[in-house]
Design a protein around this motif. Structure first.
Motif, PDB file in Angstrom:
ATOM      1  N   ILE A 144      -1.699 -15.461 -14.525  1.00 27.85           N
ATOM      2  CA  ILE A 144      -1.567 -17.020 -14.258  1.00 27.85           C
ATOM      3  C   ILE A 144      -0.861 -17.795 -15.239  1.00 27.85           C
ATOM      4  O   ILE A 144      -0.684 -16.989 -16.472  1.00 27.85           O
ATOM      5  CB  ILE A 144      -3.107 -17.506 -14.151  1.00 27.85           C
ATOM      6  CG1 ILE A 144      -3.943 -16.749 -13.121  1.00 27.85           C
ATOM      7  CG2 ILE A 144      -3.042 -19.093 -14.246  1.00 27.85           C
ATOM      8  CD1 ILE A 144      -3.330 -17.160 -11.821  1.00 27.85           C
ATOM      9  N   MET A 145      -0.396 -18.722 -15.286  1.00 20.27           N
ATOM     10  CA  MET A 145       0.440 -19.725 -15.923  1.00 20.27           C
ATOM     11  C   MET A 145       1.790 -19.151 -16.088  1.00 20.27           C
ATOM     12  O   MET A 145       2.230 -18.141 -15.776  1.00 20.27           O
ATOM     13  CB  MET A 145      -0.419 -19.563 -17.401  1.00 20.27           C
ATOM     14  CG  MET A 145      -1.599 -19.714 -17.501  1.00 20.27           C
ATOM     15  SD  MET A 145      -2.238 -21.501 -16.719  1.00 20.27           S
ATOM     16  CE  MET A 145      -1.842 -22.493 -18.160  1.00 20.27           C
ATOM     17  N   ARG A 149      -0.325 -16.134 -19.486  1.00 25.10           N
ATOM     18  CA  ARG A 149      -0.943 -16.122 -20.652  1.00 25.10           C
ATOM     19  C   ARG A 149      -2.307 -15.651 -20.265  1.00 25.10           C
ATOM     20  O   ARG A 149      -3.160 -15.029 -20.908  1.00 25.10           O
ATOM     21  CB  ARG A 149      -1.076 -17.433 -21.227  1.00 25.10           C
ATOM     22  CG  ARG A 149      -2.267 -17.888 -22.346  1.00 25.10           C
ATOM     23  CD  ARG A 149      -2.152 -17.186 -23.329  1.00 25.10           C
ATOM     24  NE  ARG A 149      -3.057 -16.856 -24.334  1.00 25.10           N
ATOM     25  CZ  ARG A 149      -4.332 -16.390 -24.322  1.00 25.10           C
ATOM     26  NH1 ARG A 149      -4.738 -15.536 -23.352  1.00 25.10           N
ATOM     27  NH2 ARG A 149      -5.376 -16.672 -25.378  1.00 25.10           N
ATOM     28  N   HIS A 150      -2.768 -15.944 -19.001  1.00 22.35           N
ATOM     29  CA  HIS A 150      -4.145 -15.402 -18.321  1.00 22.35           C
ATOM     30  C   HIS A 150      -4.064 -14.462 -17.288  1.00 22.35           C
ATOM     31  O   HIS A 150      -3.247 -14.866 -16.397  1.00 22.35           O
ATOM     32  CB  HIS A 150      -5.140 -16.723 -18.058  1.00 22.35           C
ATOM     33  CG  HIS A 150      -5.126 -17.746 -19.193  1.00 22.35           C
ATOM     34  ND1 HIS A 150      -6.183 -17.603 -20.049  1.00 22.35           N
ATOM     35  CD2 HIS A 150      -4.667 -18.966 -19.457  1.00 22.35           C
ATOM     36  CE1 HIS A 150      -6.082 -18.352 -20.920  1.00 22.35           C
ATOM     37  NE2 HIS A 150      -5.209 -19.489 -20.589  1.00 22.35           N
ATOM     38  N   LEU A 153      -7.684 -16.016 -12.744  1.00 28.22           N
ATOM     39  CA  LEU A 153      -7.736 -17.386 -12.600  1.00 28.22           C
ATOM     40  C   LEU A 153      -8.708 -18.185 -13.296  1.00 28.22           C
ATOM     41  O   LEU A 153      -8.728 -19.136 -13.822  1.00 28.22           O
ATOM     42  CB  LEU A 153      -7.524 -17.711 -10.949  1.00 28.22           C
ATOM     43  CG  LEU A 153      -7.636 -19.415 -10.603  1.00 28.22           C
ATOM     44  CD1 LEU A 153      -6.300 -19.870 -11.188  1.00 28.22           C
ATOM     45  CD2 LEU A 153      -7.411 -19.387  -9.167  1.00 28.22           C
ATOM     46  N   SER A 155     -10.448 -17.086 -16.036  1.00 27.40           N
ATOM     47  CA  SER A 155     -10.491 -17.314 -17.417  1.00 27.40           C
ATOM     48  C   SER A 155      -9.512 -18.291 -17.959  1.00 27.40           C
ATOM     49  O   SER A 155      -9.682 -18.879 -19.143  1.00 27.40           O
ATOM     50  CB  SER A 155     -10.111 -15.833 -18.089  1.00 27.40           C
ATOM     51  OG  SER A 155      -8.743 -15.566 -17.679  1.00 27.40           O
ATOM     52  N   GLN A 156      -8.720 -18.835 -16.984  1.00 32.14           N
ATOM     53  CA  GLN A 156      -7.690 -19.721 -17.478  1.00 32.14           C
ATOM     54  C   GLN A 156      -8.344 -21.076 -17.807  1.00 32.14           C
ATOM     55  O   GLN A 156      -8.037 -21.795 -18.588  1.00 32.14           O
ATOM     56  CB  GLN A 156      -6.790 -20.046 -16.276  1.00 32.14           C
ATOM     57  CG  GLN A 156      -5.747 -21.135 -16.613  1.00 32.14           C
ATOM     58  CD  GLN A 156      -6.168 -22.614 -16.213  1.00 32.14           C
ATOM     59  OE1 GLN A 156      -7.015 -22.850 -15.415  1.00 32.14           O
ATOM     60  NE2 GLN A 156      -5.685 -23.528 -16.921  1.00 32.14           N
ATOM     61  N   GLY A 159      -8.737 -22.275 -21.568  1.00 30.41           N
ATOM     62  CA  GLY A 159      -7.543 -22.894 -22.177  1.00 30.41           C
ATOM     63  C   GLY A 159      -7.466 -24.236 -22.070  1.00 30.41           C
ATOM     64  O   GLY A 159      -7.468 -24.847 -23.205  1.00 30.41           O
ATOM     65  N   ASP A 347       3.032 -14.446 -24.326  1.00 31.14           N
ATOM     66  CA  ASP A 347       1.773 -14.851 -23.417  1.00 31.14           C
ATOM     67  C   ASP A 347       1.199 -13.539 -22.864  1.00 31.14           C
ATOM     68  O   ASP A 347       0.035 -13.340 -22.566  1.00 31.14           O
ATOM     69  CB  ASP A 347       2.223 -15.625 -22.374  1.00 31.14           C
ATOM     70  CG  ASP A 347       2.498 -17.139 -22.954  1.00 31.14           C
ATOM     71  OD1 ASP A 347       2.229 -17.335 -24.135  1.00 31.14           O
ATOM     72  OD2 ASP A 347       2.566 -17.897 -22.038  1.00 31.14           O
ATOM     73  N   ALA A 351      -2.582 -12.255 -23.198  1.00 32.21           N
ATOM     74  CA  ALA A 351      -3.264 -11.970 -22.023  1.00 32.21           C
ATOM     75  C   ALA A 351      -4.074 -10.549 -22.087  1.00 32.21           C
ATOM     76  O   ALA A 351      -5.202 -10.348 -21.631  1.00 32.21           O
ATOM     77  CB  ALA A 351      -2.724 -12.105 -20.827  1.00 32.21           C
ATOM     78  N   ASP A 354      -7.080 -10.458 -24.579  1.00 32.69           N
ATOM     79  CA  ASP A 354      -8.129 -11.613 -24.169  1.00 32.69           C
ATOM     80  C   ASP A 354      -9.440 -11.167 -24.036  1.00 32.69           C
ATOM     81  O   ASP A 354      -9.431 -10.330 -22.816  1.00 32.69           O
ATOM     82  CB  ASP A 354      -7.432 -12.525 -23.127  1.00 32.69           C
ATOM     83  CG  ASP A 354      -8.376 -13.518 -22.985  1.00 32.69           C
ATOM     84  OD1 ASP A 354      -9.377 -13.668 -23.752  1.00 32.69           O
ATOM     85  OD2 ASP A 354      -8.080 -14.631 -22.064  1.00 32.69           O
ATOM     86  N   GLY A 357     -10.434 -11.881 -20.263  1.00 31.70           N
ATOM     87  CA  GLY A 357      -9.419 -11.614 -19.252  1.00 31.70           C
ATOM     88  C   GLY A 357      -9.990 -10.520 -18.347  1.00 31.70           C
ATOM     89  O   GLY A 357     -11.113 -10.025 -18.463  1.00 31.70           O
TER      90      GLY A 357
END
Length: 465
Positions: A144-145, A149-150, A153, A155-156, A159, A347, A351, A354, A357
């Protein structure tokens, strides 16, 4: 080394899934072996199963997520001086509880931002640095992004919640408010009694909107909130040296899991948001009058001379990959410099590391969606996601930075092969080369792109519960 097909790509940054070159005059495959049906199947595919979120297709989770999506009460204080109470802001500087997901993803405008005054980047608690993307068909993406970065969906959600420039909130405050205001709905989805411990103020120090999130240190009249010039003191999140860090690891885990589940509910709602079939689909299925002559000619450019399908392919017109198209740095009308943005090179690495993630303990599964080789490399420097083209004609600005204002600007950019001073000149290598389109071809291409508008989500998904 430049990929030969991308070197001639026209719209390498405007869409979302693998597509097909097809002749406007028939259904036979084009030179790359793909057919018109791959762009316009009889039924557009639903979002693929999300192994990271066991609640991704749970209607109860989606209903809860829709409520959470519209709830501004999770946000902390507005920080920017442009938060002046006018129609382009969400309130007055210092006000808490003003920013929801829906504040920058407007349901009535394709779940993107047409509110912020310059329609390039968004004014939440502060000014963001990248354009707010539409959420239509977001369920088709796995990473995603704009820069990846993620990796999920759900865990976004951390942000915007924990960013001083978006919602300026904190993990602890959000969990406490879920326990206070959403206990019945939450526990109906995620388990009875799971929120009960949060009532113990000795274990979970209470926060309120005036103390949650981040505060700008002196001088308090700093005109903009652009790191590193702005220094923040934050509360209620990891590393605060205060409320959050004072909890036991087990209690920190409980707080994080509540916010993860909030994200899983919001993701379940967002997966239901789609653009839907367009006039192009009707034409592809045999209605010869569904597109004008100009739009049909634009389709020929799209799959032919423009080579747009190199990156804008599949039913959602995106390869879901990241490309450096050589967009020059620029300053938005809000005064924010969109420069030196490394995109996927940074990013995707973030990710992969993370803990929230796809590979972390809060994910319900890992399908290997992250690339195995995360060496930044020239191919990821300054690279951004190919966005979907469906329902793209009404966007108020384009590209990750929002610096291109119209579809005609976008087509002209790709026709000239990007900007000589763009990211390809100092961050990796741009994939573009000039196309040599005529004025008529460019106009027809714009007409075709506007013909990809669909009906959008059903009315009940647009409403604030």
């Amino acid at each position: 080394m430049r990929a030969p097909w991308c070197g001639r790509s026209l719209l390498a940054l405007l869409a979302v899934l693998p597509l097909a070159c097809a002749s406007a005059n028939g259904d036979h495959p084009s030179g790359d072996g793909t057919s018109r049906e791959e762009l316009a199947p009889k039924v557009l595919p639903r979002p693929p199963a999300d192994v990271s979120n066991r609640y991704a297709d749970d209607p109860r989770a989606a209903a809860l997520g829709q409520r959470l999506f519209h709830d501004a009460g999770f946000s902390g204080a507005l920080l920017d001086l442009d938060a002046d109470g006018g129609p382009d802001s969400l309130g007055v500087r210092g006000d808490p509880g003003k920013v929801s997901c829906a504040g920058c993803h407007e349901a009535e405008h394709g779940f993107l931002d047409t509110r912020s005054v310059f329609k390039q980047i968004s004014l939440g608690t502060g000014w963001t640095h990248r354009r707010t993307p539409s959420l239509l068909d977001v369920g088709q993406a796995k990473v995603i992004m704009w820069g990846g970065r993620h990796s999920t969906l759900h865990s976004q959600v951390f942000g915007p919640l924990e960013s001083p420039l978006e919602m300026n909130s904190s993990r602890l405050f959000v969990a406490e408010r879920v326990a206070r205001d959403y206990a019945a709905e939450y526990e109906a989805v995620f388990g009875t009694g799971t929120l009960a411990p949060l009532a113990d103020s000795a274990r979970f120090p209470p926060l309120d909107p005036t103390t949650t999130g981040c505060r700008l240190t002196e001088p308090v009249d700093h005109p903009r909130l652009e790191p590193p010039a702005a220094v923040y003191v934050c509360h209620g999140m990891p590393g605060d040296g205060a409320e959050y860090d004072s909890m036991t690891p087990a209690d920190q885990d409980l707080v994080t899991r509540v916010v993860i589940n909030l994200g899983k509910a919001i993701a379940a709602f967002e997966r239901r948001l789609d653009c839907g079939p367009s006039r192009f689909d009707a034409w592809a299925h045999g209605d010869g009058t569904a597109l004008t002559a100009e739009e049909q000619a634009g389709f020929d450019v799209f799959v032919g001379k423009g080579r747009c399908v190199s990156c804008h392919n599949g039913p959602y017109f995106s390869d879901q990959k990241f490309h450096n198209v050589g967009l020059a740095d620029g300053t938005t009308r809000a005064g924010i410099l969109n420069g030196n943005d490394r995109g996927a090179a940074l990013d995707l690495v973030l990710a992969a590391s993370d803990p929230l993630g796809i590979t972390g303990p809060y994910s319900d599964g890992d399908d290997g969606r992250l690339p195995p080789n995360l060496d930044p490399g020239a191919d990821r420097e300054g690279a951004f996601r190919t966005p979907t083209l469906r329902c793209g004609g009404g966007r108020p600005s384009f590209m990750h930075s929002g610096l291109l204002r119209t579809l005609a600007d976008v087509v002209a950019f790709f026709d000239r092969g990007g900007d000589p001073s763009g990211s390809g000149s100092y961050l990796g290598e741009s994939v573009l080369q000039p196309l040599g389109l005529t004025a008529e071809e460019k106009s027809n291409l714009v007409s075709f792109l506007k013909a990809l508008e669909g009906p959008g989500p059903s009315p009940e998904l647009l409403a604030k519960p």
